[in-house]
Design an enzyme around this catalytic site. Structure first.
Site, PDB file in Angstrom:
ATOM      1  N   LYS A  22     120.713  96.164  -0.554  1.00 39.47           N
ATOM      2  CA  LYS A  22     119.532  96.024  -1.413  1.00 39.47           C
ATOM      3  C   LYS A  22     118.377  96.855  -0.856  1.00 39.47           C
ATOM      4  O   LYS A  22     117.647  97.509  -1.608  1.00 39.47           O
ATOM      5  CB  LYS A  22     119.144  94.544  -1.494  1.00 39.47           C
ATOM      6  CG  LYS A  22     117.873  94.238  -2.263  1.00 39.47           C
ATOM      7  CD  LYS A  22     117.744  92.749  -2.541  1.00 39.47           C
ATOM      8  CE  LYS A  22     117.480  91.941  -1.282  1.00 39.47           C
ATOM      9  NZ  LYS A  22     116.063  91.929  -0.886  1.00 39.47           N
ATOM     10  N   SER A  23     118.223  96.839   0.465  1.00 39.17           N
ATOM     11  CA  SER A  23     117.125  97.585   1.095  1.00 39.17           C
ATOM     12  C   SER A  23     117.254  99.084   0.856  1.00 39.17           C
ATOM     13  O   SER A  23     116.286  99.751   0.474  1.00 39.17           O
ATOM     14  CB  SER A  23     117.105  97.310   2.608  1.00 39.17           C
ATOM     15  OG  SER A  23     116.855  95.959   2.871  1.00 39.17           O
ATOM     16  N   ARG A  27     114.954 101.507  -1.983  1.00 41.49           N
ATOM     17  CA  ARG A  27     114.273 102.717  -1.508  1.00 41.49           C
ATOM     18  C   ARG A  27     114.753 103.942  -2.275  1.00 41.49           C
ATOM     19  O   ARG A  27     113.958 104.778  -2.703  1.00 41.49           O
ATOM     20  CB  ARG A  27     114.523 102.898  -0.007  1.00 41.49           C
ATOM     21  CG  ARG A  27     113.720 101.951   0.874  1.00 41.49           C
ATOM     22  CD  ARG A  27     114.296 101.860   2.289  1.00 41.49           C
ATOM     23  NE  ARG A  27     113.429 101.142   3.201  1.00 41.49           N
ATOM     24  CZ  ARG A  27     113.301  99.806   3.221  1.00 41.49           C
ATOM     25  NH1 ARG A  27     113.996  99.069   2.371  1.00 41.49           N
ATOM     26  NH2 ARG A  27     112.487  99.223   4.089  1.00 41.49           N
ATOM     27  N   GLY A  69     110.419  90.532  -3.885  1.00 42.91           N
ATOM     28  CA  GLY A  69     109.331  90.959  -3.015  1.00 42.91           C
ATOM     29  C   GLY A  69     109.354  92.439  -2.688  1.00 42.91           C
ATOM     30  O   GLY A  69     108.316  93.106  -2.686  1.00 42.91           O
ATOM     31  N   ARG A  98     102.430  85.387  -2.470  1.00 41.07           N
ATOM     32  CA  ARG A  98     102.821  86.292  -1.387  1.00 41.07           C
ATOM     33  C   ARG A  98     101.813  87.433  -1.281  1.00 41.07           C
ATOM     34  O   ARG A  98     101.559  88.145  -2.248  1.00 41.07           O
ATOM     35  CB  ARG A  98     104.239  86.821  -1.606  1.00 41.07           C
ATOM     36  CG  ARG A  98     105.272  85.705  -1.592  1.00 41.07           C
ATOM     37  CD  ARG A  98     106.673  86.208  -1.853  1.00 41.07           C
ATOM     38  NE  ARG A  98     107.181  87.022  -0.749  1.00 41.07           N
ATOM     39  CZ  ARG A  98     108.401  87.564  -0.737  1.00 41.07           C
ATOM     40  NH1 ARG A  98     109.222  87.377  -1.760  1.00 41.07           N
ATOM     41  NH2 ARG A  98     108.802  88.278   0.293  1.00 41.07           N
ATOM     42  N   GLN A 146     107.777  96.450   4.739  1.00 44.44           N
ATOM     43  CA  GLN A 146     107.839  96.919   3.352  1.00 44.44           C
ATOM     44  C   GLN A 146     106.514  97.545   2.916  1.00 44.44           C
ATOM     45  O   GLN A 146     106.499  98.451   2.093  1.00 44.44           O
ATOM     46  CB  GLN A 146     108.225  95.775   2.422  1.00 44.44           C
ATOM     47  CG  GLN A 146     109.658  95.310   2.607  1.00 44.44           C
ATOM     48  CD  GLN A 146     109.977  94.087   1.780  1.00 44.44           C
ATOM     49  OE1 GLN A 146     109.229  93.682   0.917  1.00 44.44           O
ATOM     50  NE2 GLN A 146     111.115  93.470   2.067  1.00 44.44           N
ATOM     51  N   ASP A 290     115.506  88.777   9.078  1.00 48.45           N
ATOM     52  CA  ASP A 290     116.269  88.251   7.938  1.00 48.45           C
ATOM     53  C   ASP A 290     117.574  87.564   8.346  1.00 48.45           C
ATOM     54  O   ASP A 290     118.177  86.866   7.525  1.00 48.45           O
ATOM     55  CB  ASP A 290     116.582  89.361   6.932  1.00 48.45           C
ATOM     56  CG  ASP A 290     115.405  89.635   6.003  1.00 48.45           C
ATOM     57  OD1 ASP A 290     114.471  88.808   5.969  1.00 48.45           O
ATOM     58  OD2 ASP A 290     115.420  90.673   5.324  1.00 48.45           O
ATOM     59  N   LYS A 317     108.095  84.920   3.097  1.00 48.19           N
ATOM     60  CA  LYS A 317     109.257  85.366   2.326  1.00 48.19           C
ATOM     61  C   LYS A 317     109.358  84.539   1.036  1.00 48.19           C
ATOM     62  O   LYS A 317     108.381  83.948   0.590  1.00 48.19           O
ATOM     63  CB  LYS A 317     110.518  85.225   3.171  1.00 48.19           C
ATOM     64  CG  LYS A 317     110.530  86.121   4.415  1.00 48.19           C
ATOM     65  CD  LYS A 317     110.768  87.573   4.059  1.00 48.19           C
ATOM     66  CE  LYS A 317     110.947  88.430   5.297  1.00 48.19           C
ATOM     67  NZ  LYS A 317     111.299  89.830   4.972  1.00 48.19           N
ATOM     68  N   ARG A 364     118.827  83.505   0.825  1.00 47.83           N
ATOM     69  CA  ARG A 364     119.350  83.439   2.189  1.00 47.83           C
ATOM     70  C   ARG A 364     119.546  82.000   2.666  1.00 47.83           C
ATOM     71  O   ARG A 364     120.405  81.738   3.509  1.00 47.83           O
ATOM     72  CB  ARG A 364     118.439  84.212   3.147  1.00 47.83           C
ATOM     73  CG  ARG A 364     118.337  85.684   2.769  1.00 47.83           C
ATOM     74  CD  ARG A 364     118.043  86.581   3.944  1.00 47.83           C
ATOM     75  NE  ARG A 364     117.745  87.933   3.483  1.00 47.83           N
ATOM     76  CZ  ARG A 364     118.642  88.807   3.067  1.00 47.83           C
ATOM     77  NH1 ARG A 364     119.915  88.472   3.042  1.00 47.83           N
ATOM     78  NH2 ARG A 364     118.282  90.009   2.662  1.00 47.83           N
TER      79      ARG A 364
END
Length: 407
Positions: A22-23, A27, A69, A98, A146, A290, A317, A364
């Site tokens: 996902k990260s 990007r 997020g 957040r 981020q 994480d 988070k 998570r």
């Protein structure tokens, strides 16, 4: 949807195809929007990445990113440089709690036009895209990576590039290096010297296919499963031994919890180390927060204690993860203490059966507690939340002979 997890198999053997990171995907989706010559393969099928893609491809005046997020942070930067485009960026009720102040302040220093619709420092926000020519900005270093990556991703499209000075101790360096690594792969020049990151301007990039590596955060749950099994050999595709993802530190960390990692032809194989008897572990997770949830649950299942530090970003988070862990682990019979940036678990003699694990709209939480089903039957509330990052998770648990029953 509440699920009961149980199994009478403590010997695990399977090959699992894990969705793309996902990260990395988020990007690269943003970079693809800025440089359409890029083609992407093995992208994540997570909710977050789908929301990100929809926002980048759409033309709506109001963009709702729900719980995503990463998408919120990256899109604030992206829409700030879309000249003439006006959007209101919003999300779920939790997303509106957040903070985004640090990122918005940095963009405003550069000349972006951003205002808050309700409470200062929090979404929803109104963005009017414009040409940005200022190239120097300062930001506190101990914030979510981020925020930093959001600036770095748009930097090559700025007329004068970007010189970002980070003040203080830098958090989650691997995620910053992931962003810079992807820029470098696309032929964009960068420098990271001391606390100063420089990204040089580049108007376009050569056509290139970028293959997203599978998600290391998702691999963490299989590390936990292997650690808690009697015997195990679980193979995961597609993973690189030398990864851009910070959570690839799992291979080193879980060695101390009895799991051996081997790589061959982009396949990662996890095996239980025979005769290994793990002891109390003390991990500093500043670069990999994480995976804290997964590690503490593994330690509970192994009957050992742990002390985890570097966790200050977990409080902002999807939920306050430190408090959520304290509440849910206590239900299971654990003795746990948390501070603003650490967690300490004492060894538990008995794990309570059939405990309902609340997930707090946090993917998570659901996945980190699932491996405990090797020890006791557990119930995961709102189990569908895994779709945020790993939609196939429960199906993959079935491949490992877990019984997954809807209640």
């Amino acid at each position: 949807m509440n699920l009961l997890l149980e199994t009478d198999h403590s010997n695990l053997n399977a090959t699992i195809a894990v969705t793309g990171s996902k990260s990395e995907t988020n990007r690269l989706l943003l970079l693809q929007a800025l440089f359409p010559s890029i083609t992407l393969e093995n992208t994540s099928n997570s909710d977050d990445s789908e929301v990100m893609q929809k926002a980048l491809n759409g033309n709506e005046p109001i963009v709702d990113i729900h719980h995503a997020g990463t998408a919120m942070r990256f899109l604030i930067a992206y829409f700030s440089v879309q000249e003439g485009r006006q959007v209101i960026l919003t999300g779920s009720s939790r997303m509106k709690e957040r903070p985004v102040l640090v990122l918005v302040d940095a963009l405003q220093q550069l000349g972006a036009e951003i205002t808050y619709e309700n409470e200062m420092g929090y979404p929803p926000i109104k963005i009017i895209g414009k040409k940005i020519t200022t190239s120097k900005v300062k930001m506190n270093a101990n914030v979510s990576s981020q925020y930093i990556s959001a600036l770095l991703l748009i930097a090559p499209t700025l007329d004068n590039g970007l010189e970002l000075t980070l003040e203080g101790e830098i958090t989650s360096v691997p995620y910053i290096k992931m962003t810079l690594g992807l820029l470098t792969d696309l032929g964009i020049e960068t420098k990271f010297e001391g606390n100063v990151i420089t990204v040089f301007p580049k108007k376009d990039v050569a056509p290139k296919v970028m293959t997203v590596e599978s998600d290391w955060s998702s691999a963490s749950y299989f590390y936990s499963l292997v650690a808690l099994a009697d015997t195990a050999s679980v193979s995961l595709t597609s993973y690189k031994e030398h990864s851009l993802q910070g959570d690839s530190a799992l291979a080193t960390l879980y060695r101390k919890l009895g799991v051996h990692s081997s790589f061959e032809n982009n396949k990662l194989t996890l095996t239980k180390i025979a005769g290994f008897d793990p002891d109390f572990v003390d991990f500093e997770l500043n670069n990999t927060p994480d995976i804290a949830q997964t590690i503490v649950v593994t330690c509970l299942g192994l009957g050992i204690g742990c002390h985890l530090t570097g966790l200050h970003t977990l409080k902002i988070k999807e939920t306050d993860r430190l408090e959520a862990l304290r509440v849910e682990l206590t239900k299971l019979g654990a003795t746990i203490t948390v501070t603003n940036d650490s967690l300490t678990l004492d060894p538990a003699r008995v794990i309570n059966h059939n405990v309902k694990i609340a997930t707090y709209n946090d993917h998570r939480m659901a996945m980190a507690f699932a491996p405990l089903a090797l020890k006791v039957p557990i119930i995961v509330e709102n189990a569908e939340v895994v779709s945020k990052s790993y939609p196939d998770f429960w199906e993959d648990m079935k491949k490992l002979n877990f019984k997954v029953s809807e209640l």
